[in-house]
Write an enzyme that holds these catalytic residues in place. Structure first.
Site, PDB file in Angstrom:
ATOM      1  N   ARG A   1      -4.454  -4.267  -6.180  1.00 38.90           N
ATOM      2  CA  ARG A   1      -4.655  -4.895  -4.924  1.00 38.90           C
ATOM      3  C   ARG A   1      -5.792  -4.310  -4.186  1.00 38.90           C
ATOM      4  NH1 ARG A   1       0.840  -4.592  -5.929  1.00 38.90           N
ATOM      5  NH2 ARG A   1       1.794  -6.732  -6.166  1.00 38.90           N
TER       6      ARG A   1
ATOM      7  N   ASP B   1      -2.748  -7.444 -11.881  1.00 39.74           N
ATOM      8  CA  ASP B   1      -1.603  -8.084 -11.145  1.00 39.74           C
ATOM      9  C   ASP B   1      -2.176  -9.290 -10.531  1.00 39.74           C
ATOM     10  OD1 ASP B   1       0.378  -8.240  -9.196  1.00 39.74           O
ATOM     11  OD2 ASP B   1       0.758  -6.189  -9.650  1.00 39.74           O
TER      12      ASP B   1
ATOM     13  N   HIS C   1       3.508 -11.546 -12.188  1.00 44.48           N
ATOM     14  CA  HIS C   1       2.218 -10.848 -11.594  1.00 44.48           C
ATOM     15  C   HIS C   1       0.953 -11.206 -12.411  1.00 44.48           C
ATOM     16  CE1 HIS C   1       4.124  -8.816  -8.230  1.00 44.48           C
ATOM     17  NE2 HIS C   1       4.983  -8.649  -9.063  1.00 44.48           N
TER      18      HIS C   1
ATOM     19  N   GLU D   1       9.702  -8.739 -11.178  1.00 47.30           N
ATOM     20  CA  GLU D   1       9.513  -9.803 -10.127  1.00 47.30           C
ATOM     21  C   GLU D   1       8.895 -10.884 -10.915  1.00 47.30           C
ATOM     22  OE1 GLU D   1       8.800  -7.413  -6.139  1.00 47.30           O
ATOM     23  OE2 GLU D   1       6.933  -7.258  -7.327  1.00 47.30           O
TER      24      GLU D   1
ATOM     25  N   TRP E   1      13.045   1.141 -10.536  1.00 42.85           N
ATOM     26  CA  TRP E   1      12.365   1.160  -9.228  1.00 42.85           C
ATOM     27  C   TRP E   1      13.279   0.445  -7.851  1.00 42.85           C
ATOM     28  CZ3 TRP E   1      10.678  -2.748  -5.959  1.00 42.85           C
ATOM     29  CH2 TRP E   1      10.734  -4.302  -6.700  1.00 42.85           C
TER      30      TRP E   1
ATOM     31  N   TYR F   1       8.202   5.769  -3.100  1.00 39.02           N
ATOM     32  CA  TYR F   1       7.243   4.758  -3.000  1.00 39.02           C
ATOM     33  C   TYR F   1       6.230   5.159  -1.762  1.00 39.02           C
ATOM     34  CZ  TYR F   1       8.410   1.321  -6.329  1.00 39.02           C
ATOM     35  OH  TYR F   1       8.391   0.476  -7.295  1.00 39.02           O
TER      36      TYR F   1
ATOM     37  N   ASP G   1       3.902   3.873  -0.610  1.00 38.56           N
ATOM     38  CA  ASP G   1       3.304   2.773   0.205  1.00 38.56           C
ATOM     39  C   ASP G   1       4.266   2.732   1.497  1.00 38.56           C
ATOM     40  OD1 ASP G   1       5.465   1.751  -1.101  1.00 38.56           O
ATOM     41  OD2 ASP G   1       4.315  -0.458  -1.194  1.00 38.56           O
TER      42      ASP G   1
ATOM     43  N   TRP H   1       1.257   1.746  -4.215  1.00 37.42           N
ATOM     44  CA  TRP H   1       0.988   0.544  -4.346  1.00 37.42           C
ATOM     45  C   TRP H   1      -0.210   0.097  -3.324  1.00 37.42           C
ATOM     46  CZ3 TRP H   1       2.468  -2.041  -8.217  1.00 37.42           C
ATOM     47  CH2 TRP H   1       3.857  -1.709  -8.930  1.00 37.42           C
TER      48      TRP H   1
ATOM     49  N   GLU I   1      -1.612  -2.239  -1.727  1.00 34.13           N
ATOM     50  CA  GLU I   1      -2.044  -3.602  -0.798  1.00 34.13           C
ATOM     51  C   GLU I   1      -2.626  -3.462   0.443  1.00 34.13           C
ATOM     52  OE1 GLU I   1       0.693  -2.993  -2.372  1.00 34.13           O
ATOM     53  OE2 GLU I   1       1.967  -4.904  -2.772  1.00 34.13           O
TER      54      GLU I   1
HETATM   55  C1  TNX Z   1       7.220  -4.314  -5.646  1.00 35.83           C
HETATM   56  S1  TNX Z   1       7.767  -2.073  -7.557  1.00 35.83           S
HETATM   57  C2  TNX Z   1       6.391  -4.353  -6.449  1.00 35.83           C
HETATM   58  C3  TNX Z   1       4.697  -4.588  -6.285  1.00 35.83           C
HETATM   59  C4  TNX Z   1       4.791  -4.267  -4.932  1.00 35.83           C
HETATM   60  C5  TNX Z   1       5.489  -3.337  -4.213  1.00 35.83           C
HETATM   61  C6  TNX Z   1       5.253  -3.248  -2.807  1.00 35.83           C
HETATM   62  C7  TNX Z   1       7.375  -3.189  -8.338  1.00 35.83           C
HETATM   63  C8  TNX Z   1       7.469  -3.126  -9.830  1.00 35.83           C
HETATM   64  N1  TNX Z   1       6.662  -4.134  -7.962  1.00 35.83           N
HETATM   65  O1  TNX Z   1       4.267  -5.597  -7.012  1.00 35.83           O
HETATM   66  O2  TNX Z   1       3.243  -3.842  -4.633  1.00 35.83           O
HETATM   67  O3  TNX Z   1       6.997  -3.933  -4.458  1.00 35.83           O
HETATM   68  O4  TNX Z   1       6.071  -2.261  -2.215  1.00 35.83           O
END
Ligand code: TNX
Length: 764
Positions: free
Chosen positions: A168, A197, A270, A334, A400, A425, A427, A475, A477
């Site tokens: 990011r 990503d 991703h 995700e 996570w 986390y 972030d 993270w 972003e």
């Molecule tokens: C989830 S934690 C994600 C990341 C994002 C983050 C933002 C994880 C395994 N995947 O792609 O950056 O949330 O908090």
């Protein structure tokens, strides 16, 4: 004259001694100011001073290059430069390895007296960690005196990690090395490098040049927070990647500091950047575009196309050549399944392989890659979604989304690294003050990360052995500069380091803070832009025996005095001193600040409190709030304080898949002019507005009349709802919100329960 001076100086010496004695009593172990806190540390009253004759004496197997690394760190922090020798002198630091007398791996024994420092490690890592303790002790004072002591130390967990997302936002190889130095100083031993990503592919893969020319760049980047619509972009091409030479150098640099780097190559989701470069790897064939904002994208690697596996195996071959780590992180998080659902190749794969749904296809994908990596002598580690559709036999899980994945994996005898979002986390915001730098959302103060216990209490002692350790994730972003990244990493990484290294019994937040405050001179020498907000005022809400709402203010700053106001003016030395909780019996703005030696420390705290008819009145909820969004007492819905857009600030009530149905009893029938509430809509956090929100009134608690209803909630973020009423008399107020139910296809978290978030119900 002489005499006078003598008397004066002896009084001075006496009083300094007195102060020191008093302080060492208060912070007896804080004096051995080391983070993470050593297993056992006993001061012996002596002091070691570096002098011109100090040498570094290497015995046994101690490697000269390890000693040189120590000398460069020591020089950076203290300006001292002792030389390396094989001969003792009158003043020396002796390093040795002895795995027999020091039983724990990475452990060390550290003895300091007037003339020497002796560090004996179980292994090279143990010696290295002893030296890090020495740097911390020598770095804390101007004359670099090292307090005499005996320290026996070893880690609680074998895995102590930090993750960094460089997709990011990109950070140069030199920058990564600087952070590795800091991580090593606090005995972190794993760096999880999130290299690919949607927004950029950051590692050179020679066989696939378009990963460098195309996937490493995006056309532009989102400005501001993702939830603020409409999205605005900066129009600037952005990107970069590490050459293989750079990667090799960083891996070597880290290894010399006893840090293993685990590379992450994300799959099957991703993957937008890779698909942009090689569109044949996606189900639709593209065209695709490297993502310019953050989220979860429906285009993922095609699981039916063999070319995908050829590509990923080729990529992994080059990755394996660069990274000697036992573990390779393959992502797995995700991954939306809708493309697979309509892709003929994916459907054929499912039929051929007898897979009953797309979750099993994800599991097939991961297992196939795992077999490949196993054949090369490596093991996979993945985010907890790799549990979907069945875990492959040797997989290690990084938990996570919460602790559930980790618990399930440990029960299935899989190794686990704990990294639950809510606790680690980085972030998330570390302060609720409104002028914090822009962050993803969520609230994770230093105290909360420190409080995290990596071994879930539901695991028995055999199952707990599968918890390898703990990691914090960064993270990026919203971290578009070194300063912003460091502000989020430090000091919270030090809390994680202590959780990972120190024994459970040795963890004490106040003691940690006293050692932490002394790290700031070190941060300065290391050029680290650390946050320093942990002593600022925090608040909690309570109730007094008469049912009145109370606001409690707190600061962890020793000898700090809180001054406050409630009339909107700035707090100062001459405004009242805060002693006890403030009773809220009218609408006001509480402002407060901490003072020490008559100087304000940190920013001014401010909280608006609305005093409306429902404040302090009993509330009944028909449905239970979700665990993560439950302030506990339902009357927190009417405490006069509104939840902020840092959603887990302890104010919001969240209903997971369930409706909001709250009834407030005002105690007597009275005129009602307005009913209102706030609803938080943020689909990327699974927070959905209700399909309908309605307000009802009643004078007997049985027969209700609807006075308001709303179905559209335009704002991405906090929707403020206010219904003005005419000629309304009521004792009971009912607020009903109909939950969206299951998150629809194509949205973040599709298939999961929607979270309906509300806070503060206002009645005027
Ligand atoms: C989830 S934690 C994600 C990341 C994002 C983050 C933002 C994880 C395994 N995947 O792609 O950056 O949330 O908090």
């Amino acid at each position: 004259m002489q005499m006078k001076r003598f008397i004066f100086s002896s009084i001075l010496v006496f009083s300094i001694h007195f102060i020191l004695a008093a302080q060492s009593h208060i912070a007896s172990k804080g004096d051995l100011n080391i983070i993470p806190k050593p297993f056992k540390a006993t001061p012996n009253g002596s002091t070691f001073h570096f002098n011109k004759k100090t040498v570094l004496l290497l015995s046994g197997d101690v490697d000269k290059s390890a000693a040189q690394i120590f000398l460069s760190s020591l020089h950076l922090i203290t300006n001292l430069s002792p030389s390396i020798s094989h001969k003792a002198s009158s003043n020396f630091i002796r390093l040795a390895i002895d795995s027999n007398s020091i039983p724990y791996s990475e452990g060390y024994l550290f003895v300091v007296d007037e003339k020497h420092v002796s560090i004996t490690g179980h292994d090279a890592a143990g010696v290295f960690y002893g030296l890090q303790s020495l740097i911390q002790l020598a770095g804390r004072t101007i004359n670099h005196a090292v307090p005499g002591c005996i320290i026996e130390d070893h880690p609680r967990f074998a895995y102590r990690g930090m993750h960094l997302d460089v997709s990011r936002h990109f950070f140069t190889a030199d920058q990564i090395k600087k952070w590795i130095d800091v991580l090593a100083l606090y005995k972190i031993n794993t760096f999880h490098w999130h290299l690919t990503d949607d927004q950029g592919w950051r590692i050179e893969i020679k066989r696939y040049p378009r990963l460098q020319s195309v996937a490493a760049y995006r056309n532009e980047t989102l400005v501001g927070h993702k939830k603020d619509l409409p999205h605005i972009f900066d129009g600037q091409r952005y990107g970069g990647y590490y050459t293989q030479d750079e990667v090799r150098q960083v891996v070597k640099y880290a290894a010399e500091r006893h840090i293993t780097i685990i590379p992450e190559i994300e799959m099957p989701g991703h993957a937008m950047a890779a698909l942009t470069a090689y569109p044949n790897l996606g189900c639709t064939g593209g065209p695709y575009q490297t993502a310019t904002y953050w989220g979860v994208f429906s285009d993922v690697y095609c699981a039916g196309n063999n070319a995908t596996f050829v590509f990923l195996q080729d990529v992994l071959d080059e990755v394996l050549n660069l990274f000697p780590s036992k573990y390779i992180h393959i992502g797995g998080d995700e991954c939306p399944k809708q493309r697979w659902h309509t892709c003929p190749k994916c459907q054929k794969r499912m039929a051929d392989e007898n897979l009953k749904d797309e979750s099993e296809l994800q599991s097939y994908f991961i297992k196939r890659i795992e077999r490949y990596l196993n054949s090369k002598g490596r093991q996979i580690i993945g985010w907890d979604e790799i549990l979907e559709g069945g875990l492959s036999p040797g997989a290690t899980v990084m938990s996570w989304t919460g602790e559930k994945g980790g618990i399930a994996a440990a029960k299935q005898q899989h190794q686990v690294v704990m990294t639950p979002e809510k606790y680690v986390y980085l972030d998330y915001y570390q302060s609720l003050y409104p002028d914090e730098q822009l962050a993803a959302g969520g609230y994770l103060p230093l105290k909360k990360i420190y409080s995290y216990e990596p071994i879930p209490s539901v695991l028995d002692s055999t199952q707990s052995k599968y918890i390898l350790g703990v990691q914090a994730n960064v993270w990026s972003e919203y971290l578009d500069s070194k300063q912003k990244a460091e502000y989020m990493m430090f000091p919270r990484m030090l809390a994680l380091a202590e959780t990972a290294w120190s024994s459970k019994e040795n963890r004490d937040y106040i003691d940690f803070l006293s050692r932490l405050r002394q790290q700031y001179p070190l941060f300065k020498k290391l050029g680290i832009h650390a946050a320093n907000v942990f002593d600022e005022i925090t608040y909690t809400i309570g109730k007094n025996p008469n049912g009145k709402t109370l606001i409690n203010l707190d600061s962890t700053l020793p000898h700090g005095v809180i001054h406050y106001t409630t009339n909107g003016t700035a707090p100062g030395l001459y405004t009242p001193v805060y002693h006890d909780a403030l009773v809220i019996d009218k609408g006001e703005i509480v402002k407060a600040a901490v003072f020490k030696n008559d100087q304000q420390q940190g920013r001014t705290f401010q909280k608006r409190i609305s005093f409306h008819k429902a404040v302090g009145k009993p509330v009944t909820l028909t449905f239970q709030p979700a665990e993560n969004y439950n302030p506990g007492d339902p009357s927190a819905l009417v405490n006069g304080i509104e939840g902020s857009n840092l959603y887990n600030d302890g104010q919001w009530f969240g209903f997971s898949g369930a409706n909001l149905e709250a009834v407030i009893d005002l105690g007597s029938v009275q005129k009602i002019n307005l009913i209102g509430t706030n609803v938080l809509k943020y689909h990327w956090q699974r927070m959905w507005e209700p399909t309908e929100l309605s307000f009802w009134v009643s004078s007997d608690g049985t027969n209700y009349t609807q006075v308001y209803s709303q179905k559209d909630f335009a704002i991405n973020g906090i929707n403020i709802i206010k219904a003005s009423l005419k000629d309304t008399q009521a004792r009971y107020i009912k607020v009903v919100g109909i939950n969206k139910g299951i998150i629809p296809e194509g949205e973040y978290g599709a298939g999961a329960k929607a979270m309906l978030l509300v806070d503060e119900i206002f009645v005027y």
